[in-house]
Design an enzyme around this catalytic site. Structure first.
Site, short mmCIF file in Angstrom:
data_model
loop_
_atom_site.label_atom_id
_atom_site.label_comp_id
_atom_site.label_asym_id
_atom_site.label_seq_id
_atom_site.Cartn_x
_atom_site.Cartn_y
_atom_site.Cartn_z
CG ASP A 87 -3.93 5.26 4.08
OD1 ASP A 87 -4.36 4.83 2.99
OD2 ASP A 87 -3.51 4.51 4.98
CB CYS A 128 -2.97 2.72 -2.93
SG CYS A 128 -1.77 1.47 -3.43
CG HIS A 174 -1.91 1.10 1.27
ND1 HIS A 174 -2.78 1.35 0.24
CD2 HIS A 174 -2.17 2.04 2.22
CE1 HIS A 174 -3.54 2.39 0.55
NE2 HIS A 174 -3.18 2.83 1.74
#
Length: 418
Positions: free
Chosen positions: A326, A377, A309
């Site tokens: 995030d 991401c 991630h």
């Protein structure tokens, strides 16, 4: 008569239920038991070995083995969240944070920044219908008109003042951001060029982009990470960050003065053999190498990679704040603590100045766009950097990711970020 008295021959009499019988009976009982066992029938799939070893892992290809099950109709977001340590986001506001047990430096004051104060106030209030009422001065004016006719002249004065107030409010509104250049559609020729780069024939080792100043080269195989369901790799991310750095140097008046660390910086700083290690990155930011010092920057961007991630940390030197962005909505207070210690040592070493980062704040940003699948991401992280370096709000969403992937291909092929 004795036969009719038997309980088994009476037409309207039921047999009593045994006391030790279960609550459910017959097929219904078995059906409910099967429903209780359904969640265990679909265990979360483990992380495949190629996902941990290859940053350009094709999440869409992995999901092709899992299709047909209802739990994977969310574009892989559920599976991806199972791999990432997703904790519930703590949005509580604290005046200060305790010192890190690992010795990562001073305390940080946490401040929650809300994008729209009116929206936050409405959410905090009890849900009840709001009745619009006339201002009190108007009610009092109507009552007093019956006693003094001279007060009727006040109505025109009130209207005049309200018009002036409306003009002042309109003039005080911030100008609307011009985002037209950020979403310029690709031409038919550019679409064909992008398609040939991602899906065309040719050797997988063929170099399609070579950035000589950084010595970063991107082959046809590396470009495939920009397909719709793939994870971005280090080469593509680092080359794009180099293009953003050149864009700022080319047009300094249009963009903020920023520094873009590559994807290897944070692990080198915080994940060494002995944990935090400033000496390992001390020579990365010399004035001879950069032409400037970090204390002169407006913002410093630090990519953070957590197994599968991508996240982003931002050091705002002007506002003296830290941000952790995030795309899954998580919060990690450890990263700002590490960077607080780093920037204090960096300024002391390069500029010979003392800064007290214990008075700096960690901003918890609520209104950033979030990913809705299991593979975007890295693209979200790049657009966080792009919009931040322009001084713009995060005015994009999941729907724009396909366009941003194609645009990134074009910019890398031409070695120029727009």
């Amino acid at each position: 008569m004795t036969a009719l008295a038997s309980p088994f021959l009476l037409p309207h009499r039921r047999r009593k239920r045994p006391l030790d019988d279960s609550h459910f009976h017959g097929p219904q009982r078995h059906r409910r038991r099967r429903l209780c066992l359904c969640p265990a029938a679909f265990p979360s799939p483990p992380i495949p070995p190629e996902a941990a070893s290859s940053p350009a892992f094709d999440m869409g290809g992995f999901l092709s083995f899992l299709r047909g099950k209802p739990r994977h109709d969310d574009a892989g977001l559920g599976v991806y969240r199972g791999w990432v340590d997703v904790r519930s986001r703590d949005l509580s506001v604290a005046t200060a944070m305790e010192d890190d047990d690992a010795g990562f430096g001073p305390r940080l004051v946490v401040r929650r920044r809300v994008g729209d104060p009116r929206k936050a106030a409405l959410e905090a209030a009890a849900p009840r219908p709001r009745v619009k009422r006339e201002p009190y001065y108007k009610e009092a004016l109507e009552r007093m008109r019956s006693h003094d006719k001279r007060l009727g002249e006040l109505a025109s004065l009130v209207n005049l003042e309200e018009e002036k107030l409306a003009e002042l409010r309109k003039a005080a509104e911030p100008p609307k951001e011009d985002l037209s250049e950020l979403f310029t559609p690709l031409t038919a020729e550019e679409e064909n060029e992008v398609h040939n780069c991602l899906f065309g024939r040719g050797s997988s080792t063929e170099i399609l982009a070579l950035h000589e100043p950084s010595n970063i080269e991107v082959s046809r195989e590396k470009f495939r990470c920009l397909r719709l369901t793939a994870w971005l790799n280090d080469e593509v991310i680092n080359l794009y960050l180099e293009l953003l750095k050149e864009r700022e140097a080319r047009e300094p008046k249009r963009f903020l003065k920023c520094h873009f660390f590559n994807t290897f910086f944070y692990k080198k700083l915080a994940c060494g053999k002995n944990g935090y290690d400033y000496k390992s990155v001390k020579r990365w930011t010399t004035r001879r190498r950069l032409g400037y010092e970090l204390i002169e920057c407006d913002k410093i961007f630090v990519p953070v990679h957590k197994d599968v991630h991508w996240c982003l940390a931002v050091i705002n030197m002007k506002e003296r704040t830290f941000q952790y962005l995030d795309s899954l909505g998580c919060v990690d207070h450890h990263v700002p603590r590490v960077l607080a210690r780093y920037i204090a040592e960096e300024v002391k070493d390069k500029s010979n100045k003392e800064i007290d980062t214990s008075t700096w704040h960690e901003e918890l940003v609520d209104d950033i766009p979030l990913q809705q699948n299991g593979w975007d991401c890295g693209m979200f992280m790049l657009k966080y950097i792009d919009f931040h370096s322009r001084g713009l709000s995060m005015s994009f969403s999941q729907e724009n990711m396909e366009y941003f992937r194609k645009r990134t291909v074009m910019e890398i092929l031409r070695l120029k970020a727009d």
